[in-house]
Design an enzyme around this catalytic site. Structure first.
Site, mmCIF file in Angstrom:
data_model
loop_
_atom_site.group_PDB
_atom_site.id
_atom_site.type_symbol
_atom_site.label_atom_id
_atom_site.label_comp_id
_atom_site.label_asym_id
_atom_site.label_seq_id
_atom_site.Cartn_x
_atom_site.Cartn_y
_atom_site.Cartn_z
ATOM 1 N N SER A 38 -2.310 8.352 -5.237
ATOM 2 C CA SER A 38 -2.777 8.613 -6.582
ATOM 3 C C SER A 38 -3.930 7.669 -6.890
ATOM 4 O O SER A 38 -3.724 6.466 -7.041
ATOM 5 C CB SER A 38 -1.628 8.396 -7.577
ATOM 6 O OG SER A 38 -2.153 8.239 -8.859
ATOM 7 N N ALA A 49 -9.370 -11.448 3.485
ATOM 8 C CA ALA A 49 -9.496 -12.231 4.712
ATOM 9 C C ALA A 49 -8.493 -11.727 5.742
ATOM 10 O O ALA A 49 -7.377 -11.346 5.401
ATOM 11 C CB ALA A 49 -9.237 -13.704 4.418
ATOM 12 N N LYS A 77 -15.563 -14.153 10.364
ATOM 13 C CA LYS A 77 -14.722 -15.305 10.005
ATOM 14 C C LYS A 77 -14.289 -16.047 11.277
ATOM 15 O O LYS A 77 -13.690 -15.441 12.167
ATOM 16 C CB LYS A 77 -13.492 -14.779 9.237
ATOM 17 C CG LYS A 77 -12.428 -15.835 8.989
ATOM 18 C CD LYS A 77 -11.237 -15.268 8.224
ATOM 19 C CE LYS A 77 -10.095 -16.268 8.211
ATOM 20 N NZ LYS A 77 -8.871 -15.744 7.618
ATOM 21 N N ILE A 340 -2.749 -8.180 5.886
ATOM 22 C CA ILE A 340 -3.197 -7.004 6.641
ATOM 23 C C ILE A 340 -2.640 -7.070 8.070
ATOM 24 O O ILE A 340 -2.268 -6.042 8.646
ATOM 25 C CB ILE A 340 -4.736 -6.870 6.583
ATOM 26 C CG1 ILE A 340 -5.146 -6.578 5.128
ATOM 27 C CG2 ILE A 340 -5.234 -5.785 7.525
ATOM 28 C CD1 ILE A 340 -6.634 -6.534 4.855
HETATM 29 P P1 FAD Z 1 -1.623 -1.137 -2.578
HETATM 30 O O1 FAD Z 1 -3.018 -1.526 -2.288
HETATM 31 O O2 FAD Z 1 -1.063 -1.526 -3.908
HETATM 32 O O3 FAD Z 1 -1.526 0.430 -2.402
HETATM 33 C C1 FAD Z 1 -0.463 1.181 -2.958
HETATM 34 C C2 FAD Z 1 -0.819 2.649 -2.871
HETATM 35 O O4 FAD Z 1 0.276 3.413 -3.350
HETATM 36 C C3 FAD Z 1 -2.028 3.041 -3.711
HETATM 37 O O5 FAD Z 1 -2.802 3.999 -3.027
HETATM 38 C C4 FAD Z 1 -1.384 3.694 -4.935
HETATM 39 O O6 FAD Z 1 -2.216 4.639 -5.543
HETATM 40 C C5 FAD Z 1 -0.190 4.337 -4.272
HETATM 41 N N1 FAD Z 1 0.868 4.663 -5.234
HETATM 42 C C6 FAD Z 1 1.658 3.801 -5.925
HETATM 43 N N2 FAD Z 1 2.477 4.499 -6.743
HETATM 44 C C7 FAD Z 1 2.199 5.818 -6.553
HETATM 45 C C8 FAD Z 1 2.687 7.019 -7.101
HETATM 46 N N3 FAD Z 1 3.636 7.038 -8.058
HETATM 47 N N4 FAD Z 1 2.164 8.187 -6.665
HETATM 48 C C9 FAD Z 1 1.207 8.211 -5.708
HETATM 49 N N5 FAD Z 1 0.694 7.098 -5.165
HETATM 50 C C10 FAD Z 1 1.187 5.916 -5.592
HETATM 51 N N6 FAD Z 1 -3.920 -9.700 2.675
HETATM 52 C C11 FAD Z 1 -4.735 -10.161 3.639
HETATM 53 O O7 FAD Z 1 -4.624 -9.725 4.793
HETATM 54 N N7 FAD Z 1 -5.699 -11.082 3.358
HETATM 55 C C12 FAD Z 1 -5.854 -11.616 2.127
HETATM 56 O O8 FAD Z 1 -6.753 -12.435 1.932
HETATM 57 C C13 FAD Z 1 -4.978 -11.189 1.110
HETATM 58 N N8 FAD Z 1 -5.052 -11.694 -0.145
HETATM 59 C C14 FAD Z 1 -4.143 -11.292 -1.088
HETATM 60 C C15 FAD Z 1 -4.155 -11.902 -2.344
HETATM 61 C C16 FAD Z 1 -3.204 -11.528 -3.303
HETATM 62 C C17 FAD Z 1 -3.199 -12.210 -4.640
HETATM 63 C C18 FAD Z 1 -2.273 -10.496 -3.019
HETATM 64 C C19 FAD Z 1 -1.267 -10.043 -4.052
HETATM 65 C C20 FAD Z 1 -2.286 -9.869 -1.786
HETATM 66 C C21 FAD Z 1 -3.192 -10.280 -0.803
HETATM 67 N N9 FAD Z 1 -3.168 -9.720 0.465
HETATM 68 C C22 FAD Z 1 -4.015 -10.188 1.430
HETATM 69 C C23 FAD Z 1 -2.253 -8.618 0.781
HETATM 70 C C24 FAD Z 1 -3.027 -7.308 0.741
HETATM 71 O O9 FAD Z 1 -3.623 -7.123 -0.519
HETATM 72 C C25 FAD Z 1 -2.109 -6.146 1.007
HETATM 73 O O10 FAD Z 1 -1.321 -6.420 2.127
HETATM 74 C C26 FAD Z 1 -2.880 -4.885 1.299
HETATM 75 O O11 FAD Z 1 -3.892 -4.667 0.364
HETATM 76 C C27 FAD Z 1 -1.980 -3.696 1.367
HETATM 77 O O12 FAD Z 1 -1.591 -3.259 0.134
HETATM 78 P P2 FAD Z 1 -0.722 -1.927 0.066
HETATM 79 O O13 FAD Z 1 -1.473 -0.833 0.688
HETATM 80 O O14 FAD Z 1 0.639 -2.242 0.570
HETATM 81 O O15 FAD Z 1 -0.570 -1.708 -1.501
#
Ligand code: FAD
Length: 489
Positions: A38, A49, A77, A340
């Site tokens: 979504s 990073a 990096k 990541i």
């Molecule tokens: P999200 O990016 O939150 O994606 C979730 C997905 O689910 C989105 O597409 C959203 O639309 C979808 N979704 C949610 N609910 C629904 C719904 N009801 N219906 C349909 N779709 C839905 N990692 C690193 O490797 N290096 C870093 O330097 C780093 N810094 C960070 C700093 C902070 C403060 C934080 C909190 C995290 C950091 N991370 C870092 C971790 C990194 O951000 C995540 O591991 C990475 O972005 C993966 O996120 P995700 O895909 O799990 O979640």
């Protein structure tokens, strides 16, 4: 097993989709992959990073490196410069590279007997000096993803997810829609129910819905809590855009200790990303934002993003037919840029343990065990940064360095290393991110000494081998900023 459904289109969703597509369907199409996301809900929007494993993952997925650098505004990096962690004004570097040339195996003893004025990193690698001099880890003619020195990237994670959503569009079925509910089956989940009435059926579901953990949370998962040793639970982040083309791009991450935690500074081609990871028992949101604004000089018209988190992992990220990958499976503060990486690792483990048949029990068990082990490999290293500090200038540092904030695993390692320096046999697992090499950089960087060892009086010289390599690389490797500008055209 015919239909794999990935819920969520952040870094976790798209990296997992393409990695599994290559691993499972690379030779012949076997499984239909559908990703539901979504755009209205959006992504977490932080995560800049990375560690060197990403190069192999991107190569496997089939992205061209130069195109990836262009589209994600990436920079190279060499490692992380930790500032003010040991004490104010002190810094140490955690590089990716460590020479294994014969003769350097005694570097740790030489360092421990010295006065610590030559940084330990400089005894075993050229990478710290090259990073500080702004050199790239490779030249324009080095093939994509290959390297002179191990390197990773700083990148715009949202741009990476966008790029992956356009990559090989015919291979992943992409549905834009909001998941409003879940239809349960006896094994876990039968279908996602989208707003508007669409039903997306699947055999295996990967939950990449971020901190919401929409699917796994329905199956009653248990959490393993890491807040005892990783007490930070909030972040405030800024993006500071810039468009001066000549601006230097540091080829390393800066991680600077603050009053109640630490801040990252990461330079992409088009912006500086900075965030303050802090503990809410010692700072409130307004005070943390003010401290970060003043530390890096943020203009008043740039808005802050506040994020809450817990340090945890799911005890079983795979339950029934649902596997949680990314923030839905666990979170550790980004002190060593492992977020990541944990996604890459989980995608690789799922590919290796993919349930083509109907009885996934043993595969699920092994997957969950591998995920637990990788977290247990990372957690003590993060904990070390806090427990070895000499700082006592704020309530946060006085609290976090107390013995009760050490994990048992950290204590066990430190007990062992009281009698001998770290060595290869301390870490026998082949699937691990951090080995004795990484632990050494943190231990020695934080001026740790085995019990009973006095302070040395002599400066140790950089070994000839490293000095020669440095002279060679200084001639061969281009300026990092110039190389990035050249690659993006
Ligand atoms: P999200 O990016 O939150 O994606 C979730 C997905 O689910 C989105 O597409 C959203 O639309 C979808 N979704 C949610 N609910 C629904 C719904 N009801 N219906 C349909 N779709 C839905 N990692 C690193 O490797 N290096 C870093 O330097 C780093 N810094 C960070 C700093 C902070 C403060 C934080 C909190 C995290 C950091 N991370 C870092 C971790 C990194 O951000 C995540 O591991 C990475 O972005 C993966 O996120 P995700 O895909 O799990 O979640």
């Amino acid at each position: 097993m015919k239909r794999l459904v990935i819920a969520g289109g952040g870094t976790a969703g798209w990296l997992t989709a393409h990695y599994l597509d290559q691993a499972i369907n690379g030779v012949a199409p076997r499984v239909e992959i559908t990703l539901v996301e979504s755009r209205q809900i959006g992504r977490i929007g932080v995560g800049e990073a990375t560690v060197p494993t990403l190069r192999e993952t991107l190569r496997t997925i089939g992205l061209d490196e130069a195109e990836f650098i262009r589209q994600t505004h990436a920079t190279f990096k060499h490692g992380i410069d930790f500032r003010d962690w040991c004490r104010k004004g002190h810094s140490f570097f955690h590089p990716f590279d460590r020479s294994s040339a014969p003769g350097l195996d005694k570097a740790n003893s030489a360092f421990l007997l010295s006065d610590f004025t030559t940084p330990y990193a400089d005894l075993v690698t050229t990478q710290r000096v090259l990073a500080m001099k702004g050199r790239a880890p490779k030249s324009a003619s080095t093939p994509g993803y290959d390297c002179h020195l191990g390197y990773a990237y700083h990148l715009d994670a949202e741009a990476l997810a966008d790029m992956l959503s356009e990559h090989r569009r015919d291979r992943i079925k992409h549905i834009e829609g909001k998941i409003a509910g879940i239809e349960r089956s006896e094994h876990g989940v039968a279908a996602l129910l989208l707003e508007g009435g669409q039903r997306v059926e699947g055999d295996l579901f990967v939950d990449c819905t971020g901190f919401r953990s929409l699917l796994l949370s329905e199956l009653g998962p248990k959490r393993v809590d890491y807040s005892k040793g990783l007490i930070c639970d909030r972040a405030v982040a800024f993006r500071l855009p810039f468009d001066e083309k000549g601006r230097p791009l540091p080829p390393y991450t800066a991680a600077t200790a603050m009053d109640a935690g630490w801040r990252w500074e990461i330079t992409l081609q088009n912006r500086l990303g900075s965030g303050y990871v802090y503990c809410s028992s010692f700072k409130n949101e307004d005070a943390a934002e003010a401290e970060l604004r003043s530390a890096i000089g943020v203009p008043d018209d740039v808005d802050a993003r506040h994020i809450r988190f817990d340090a945890y992992r799911m005890e079983e990220p795979w339950i029934g037919n649902v596997v949680a990958i990314g923030l839905s499976g666990g979170f550790l503060e980004p002190l060593e840029s492992t977020g990541i990486f944990l996604i890459e690792f989980a995608a690789k483990m799922l590919a290796e343990h993919f349930p083509y048949g109907p009885v996934p029990g043993p595969l699920r068990y092994r997957f969950n065990e591998r995920m637990a082990k990788i977290y247990e490999n990372v957690v003590p290293l993060l904990n070390l940064h806090y427990c070895l500090t000499q700082r006592d200038d704020t309530p946060f540092w006085r609290q976090v360095s107390r013995p009760e904030h050490r994990f048992p695993a950290t204590n066990a390692l430190l007990d062992l290393w009281s009698f001998k320096p770290p060595s290869g046999s301390d870490f026998t697992d082949t699937e691990q991110l951090f080995s004795w090499v990484n632990y050494e950089f943190i231990l020695f960087g934080m001026e740790w000494r085995p019990v009973g060892m006095g302070v040395g009086k002599k400066r140790v010289a950089v070994p000839e081998l490293i000095a020669n390599d440095l002279a060679h690389y200084e001639k061969e490797l281009p300026d990092h900023t110039h190389l990035i500008r050249e690659l993006v055209g």
